[in-house]
Design an enzyme around this catalytic site. Sequence first.
Site, PDB file in Angstrom:
ATOM      1  N   ASN A  20       0.805  -1.221   0.000  1.00 41.77           N
ATOM      2  CA  ASN A  20       0.000   0.000   0.000  1.00 41.77           C
ATOM      3  C   ASN A  20       0.838   1.270   0.000  1.00 41.77           C
ATOM      4  O   ASN A  20       0.359   2.324  -0.419  1.00 41.77           O
ATOM      5  CB  ASN A  20      -0.963   0.003   1.192  1.00 41.77           C
ATOM      6  CG  ASN A  20      -2.172  -0.871   0.941  1.00 41.77           C
ATOM      7  OD1 ASN A  20      -2.875  -0.713  -0.038  1.00 41.77           O
ATOM      8  ND2 ASN A  20      -2.412  -1.823   1.839  1.00 41.77           N
ATOM      9  N   GLN A 106     -10.797  -0.429  -3.621  1.00 43.33           N
ATOM     10  CA  GLN A 106      -9.634  -1.217  -3.201  1.00 43.33           C
ATOM     11  C   GLN A 106      -8.368  -0.528  -3.709  1.00 43.33           C
ATOM     12  O   GLN A 106      -8.208  -0.304  -4.908  1.00 43.33           O
ATOM     13  CB  GLN A 106      -9.721  -2.634  -3.778  1.00 43.33           C
ATOM     14  CG  GLN A 106     -11.016  -3.359  -3.434  1.00 43.33           C
ATOM     15  CD  GLN A 106     -11.011  -3.974  -2.046  1.00 43.33           C
ATOM     16  OE1 GLN A 106     -10.236  -3.569  -1.181  1.00 43.33           O
ATOM     17  NE2 GLN A 106     -11.871  -4.935  -1.818  1.00 43.33           N
ATOM     18  N   ARG A 158     -18.281 -23.492 -31.169  1.00 43.47           N
ATOM     19  CA  ARG A 158     -17.441 -22.424 -30.623  1.00 43.47           C
ATOM     20  C   ARG A 158     -17.585 -21.164 -31.469  1.00 43.47           C
ATOM     21  O   ARG A 158     -17.292 -21.170 -32.664  1.00 43.47           O
ATOM     22  CB  ARG A 158     -15.983 -22.871 -30.601  1.00 43.47           C
ATOM     23  CG  ARG A 158     -15.027 -21.852 -30.005  1.00 43.47           C
ATOM     24  CD  ARG A 158     -13.577 -22.287 -30.154  1.00 43.47           C
ATOM     25  NE  ARG A 158     -12.675 -21.291 -29.622  1.00 43.47           N
ATOM     26  CZ  ARG A 158     -12.187 -21.302 -28.398  1.00 43.47           C
ATOM     27  NH1 ARG A 158     -12.494 -22.284 -27.581  1.00 43.47           N
ATOM     28  NH2 ARG A 158     -11.365 -20.349 -27.997  1.00 43.47           N
TER      29      ARG A 158
END
Length: 236
Positions: A20, A106, A158
Amino acid sequence: MSILCVIPARGGSKGVHRKNVRAVAGKPLLVWTIEQALNARPSLDVLVSTDDDEIAEVARGAGADVPFIRPAALALDETPTEPVVRHAIASRVRQGRRPDAVVLLQATSPVRFPGTLDRALEQFEASGVDSLVGVVPQPPFLWLWGDVPSAAYDPARRPRRQDLDEAAYAYRETGSLYITRTEIYEQGGHRLGGKVGLFVMDEREGIDVDTELDLLIAEQQLRWFQDALEAKEAEL
């Protein structure tokens, strides 16, 4: 609408030591998120919740409010984020400042483009949802592990990536931002509840710093958009 922005920033870190406060693209990692929150419109009540004196000093220096040092019981490796947010809400309630909603950012997801938070706040208020989660689109080519692995799409049909529409994509939580009406935390204790909305972010904003490699990628992205802003300002 009064909006509390809670930025959790614990001193302990397993993957990246002291991440941090690590310097990333010229400033501590935490400061990127604080500055983004302070620049948001409408304005936010920006609160950093930390158990660490150095982090608290860095946060205050960047302009955030650090009204308490988080109790050790809320700063363990296994502590979920929700009790940390509820603790911050309770602090404001005791001051007679109960917010209408809470933005959870965050610090370990520092890449948010200019205007991203503004768009998220606008969508939250306009849509009438109870909680909003930041996501990035993921192609549906996903498999579930098991004795017999199973695909989230039909391998016999796909699709080509360029033929996919919005409904065909899966959407991954970035962990970067959540906006939640306060009563959702008070009644259920969780960041997501009631009517939930998706806030689609650019895939470059989806980085979450858990490793040294993540830190390098985040620095690259932050320097890229820092250089882009400086180039734009030079043109004016």
